[in-house]
Design an enzyme around this catalytic site. Sequence first.
Site, PDB file in Angstrom:
ATOM      1  N   PRO A 171     -19.402 -24.340  84.759  1.00  0.00           N
ATOM      2  CG  PRO A 171     -17.601 -25.352  85.863  1.00  0.00           C
ATOM      3  CD  PRO A 171     -18.576 -24.230  85.984  1.00  0.00           C
ATOM      4  CE  LYS A 200     -21.931 -24.470  73.371  1.00  0.00           C
ATOM      5  NZ  LYS A 200     -20.821 -24.085  72.500  1.00  0.00           N
TER       6      LYS A 200
HETATM    7  P1  NAD Z   1     -13.560 -23.380  82.940  1.00  0.00           P
HETATM    8  O1  NAD Z   1     -13.517 -24.630  83.721  1.00  0.00           O
HETATM    9  O2  NAD Z   1     -12.312 -22.821  82.343  1.00  0.00           O
HETATM   10  O3  NAD Z   1     -14.246 -22.199  83.806  1.00  0.00           O
HETATM   11  C1  NAD Z   1     -15.263 -22.397  84.742  1.00  0.00           C
HETATM   12  C2  NAD Z   1     -14.961 -21.462  85.912  1.00  0.00           C
HETATM   13  O4  NAD Z   1     -16.038 -21.551  86.834  1.00  0.00           O
HETATM   14  C3  NAD Z   1     -13.682 -21.857  86.677  1.00  0.00           C
HETATM   15  O5  NAD Z   1     -12.833 -20.736  86.757  1.00  0.00           O
HETATM   16  C4  NAD Z   1     -14.214 -22.299  88.038  1.00  0.00           C
HETATM   17  O6  NAD Z   1     -13.317 -21.975  89.105  1.00  0.00           O
HETATM   18  C5  NAD Z   1     -15.488 -21.501  88.127  1.00  0.00           C
HETATM   19  N1  NAD Z   1     -16.477 -22.061  89.050  1.00  0.00           N
HETATM   20  C6  NAD Z   1     -16.864 -23.350  89.194  1.00  0.00           C
HETATM   21  N2  NAD Z   1     -17.844 -23.423  90.129  1.00  0.00           N
HETATM   22  C7  NAD Z   1     -18.064 -22.156  90.565  1.00  0.00           C
HETATM   23  C8  NAD Z   1     -18.956 -21.565  91.495  1.00  0.00           C
HETATM   24  N3  NAD Z   1     -19.829 -22.317  92.202  1.00  0.00           N
HETATM   25  N4  NAD Z   1     -18.902 -20.234  91.695  1.00  0.00           N
HETATM   26  C9  NAD Z   1     -18.021 -19.461  90.998  1.00  0.00           C
HETATM   27  N5  NAD Z   1     -17.148 -19.954  90.101  1.00  0.00           N
HETATM   28  C10 NAD Z   1     -17.182 -21.282  89.888  1.00  0.00           C
HETATM   29  O7  NAD Z   1     -14.661 -23.623  81.789  1.00  0.00           O
HETATM   30  P2  NAD Z   1     -14.911 -22.751  80.476  1.00  0.00           P
HETATM   31  O8  NAD Z   1     -14.168 -23.363  79.346  1.00  0.00           O
HETATM   32  O9  NAD Z   1     -14.773 -21.306  80.790  1.00  0.00           O
HETATM   33  O10 NAD Z   1     -16.453 -23.114  80.233  1.00  0.00           O
HETATM   34  C11 NAD Z   1     -17.506 -22.474  80.956  1.00  0.00           C
HETATM   35  C12 NAD Z   1     -18.817 -22.835  80.273  1.00  0.00           C
HETATM   36  O11 NAD Z   1     -18.773 -22.381  78.906  1.00  0.00           O
HETATM   37  C13 NAD Z   1     -19.090 -24.333  80.207  1.00  0.00           C
HETATM   38  O12 NAD Z   1     -20.462 -24.553  80.425  1.00  0.00           O
HETATM   39  C14 NAD Z   1     -18.663 -24.717  78.806  1.00  0.00           C
HETATM   40  O13 NAD Z   1     -19.333 -25.870  78.341  1.00  0.00           O
HETATM   41  C15 NAD Z   1     -19.039 -23.482  78.040  1.00  0.00           C
HETATM   42  N6  NAD Z   1     -18.280 -23.210  76.797  1.00  0.00           N
HETATM   43  C16 NAD Z   1     -16.929 -23.344  76.748  1.00  0.00           C
HETATM   44  C17 NAD Z   1     -16.251 -23.069  75.556  1.00  0.00           C
HETATM   45  C18 NAD Z   1     -14.752 -23.188  75.440  1.00  0.00           C
HETATM   46  O14 NAD Z   1     -14.239 -23.139  74.286  1.00  0.00           O
HETATM   47  N7  NAD Z   1     -14.023 -23.309  76.534  1.00  0.00           N
HETATM   48  C19 NAD Z   1     -16.962 -22.645  74.427  1.00  0.00           C
HETATM   49  C20 NAD Z   1     -18.337 -22.480  74.534  1.00  0.00           C
HETATM   50  C21 NAD Z   1     -19.000 -22.770  75.717  1.00  0.00           C
END
Ligand code: NAD
Length: 294
Positions: free
Chosen positions: A65, A170
Amino acid sequence: MKIAFIGLGNMGYPMAVNLVNASFPVIGYDLSAIQVQNFTNEGGEVAETPADAVRDADAVISMLPNGDIVRNLYSGADGLFAKVKPGTLIVDSSTIDMQTARDMATEAQERELMFIDAPVSGGTAGAAAGTLTFMVGGTTDALERARPVLDVMGLNIFHAGDAGNGQLAKMCNNMLLAVHMAGTAEALALGAANGLKPEVLSKIMKQSSGDNWSLQKYNPVPGVMDGVPASNNYEGGFMVNLMLKDLGLALEAATASQQTTPLGALARNLFALHAGSGQGGKDFSSIYKMFDNS
Ligand code: NAD
């Protein structure tokens, strides 16, 4: 190439599954038991701790995140930089601040590891389809080593420059995305409030000068487009809280460079207001609800 994948959330899970389906040995780790179970169901192996996941890995990919979580994961005496094999390739695909990305690259280099920041665009649908765009900051050597893995998860791979430049690309992209999603929602709600059906107005604007990615791929009005979060009660997709984080990153960069970003600042305020009204966990296209008077 043995891969450790840390962070199996909305994005990381489909990305890691694509690597499994492409026959890479992948060991996943996530704090969430549900995400771990989902990955196991798709044939992925999982580890009890991040250190266990990376022990035999040739490459580590993280999809987390924010920057504090990334720094805590890798840096310092207990961080993964101290646990991986010499020469390991590390790809951080999380969207985080440039300074953390640059600090991680420096620390990795001091430890003779390879690190690239490789945030992505394309959303959860792009992650599932393996069509993400990667924006890479770091050395050409590290990018070329990562390319076979990135090719499985993405369609377009851009070298944006030195460490941190992937994150810079980004945050600029997402600031623009926030502006056109909010603008698209505003226009569709104005039409609806005056008797023009959102599906009709969407069709018109997609062939007119107001066309943009939010209209083409991610319509914010429920029922207009299949398979997008708006048609699934704004569940899944890209959370308002994550968009708010990205807008904060863009404004930090603007402050540091004395750059004016009036539309980015307005978009950040709109998404902050929206998050404050209890919508932080919903998909960012739910900004439509702020304008919808029906
Ligand atoms: P999400 O919240 O669905 O997933 C994050 C995951 O990380 C969760 O499953 C959480 O349990 C895990 N997590 C948190 N802390 C952790 C740790 N210390 N160790 C292991 N796991 C841990 O978020 P997402 O939508 O998958 O986004 C992830 C990244 O990608 C973010 O930085 C976001 O800005 C970026 N992003 C998201 C999208 C989108 O459309 N969702 C698109 C592009 C970029």
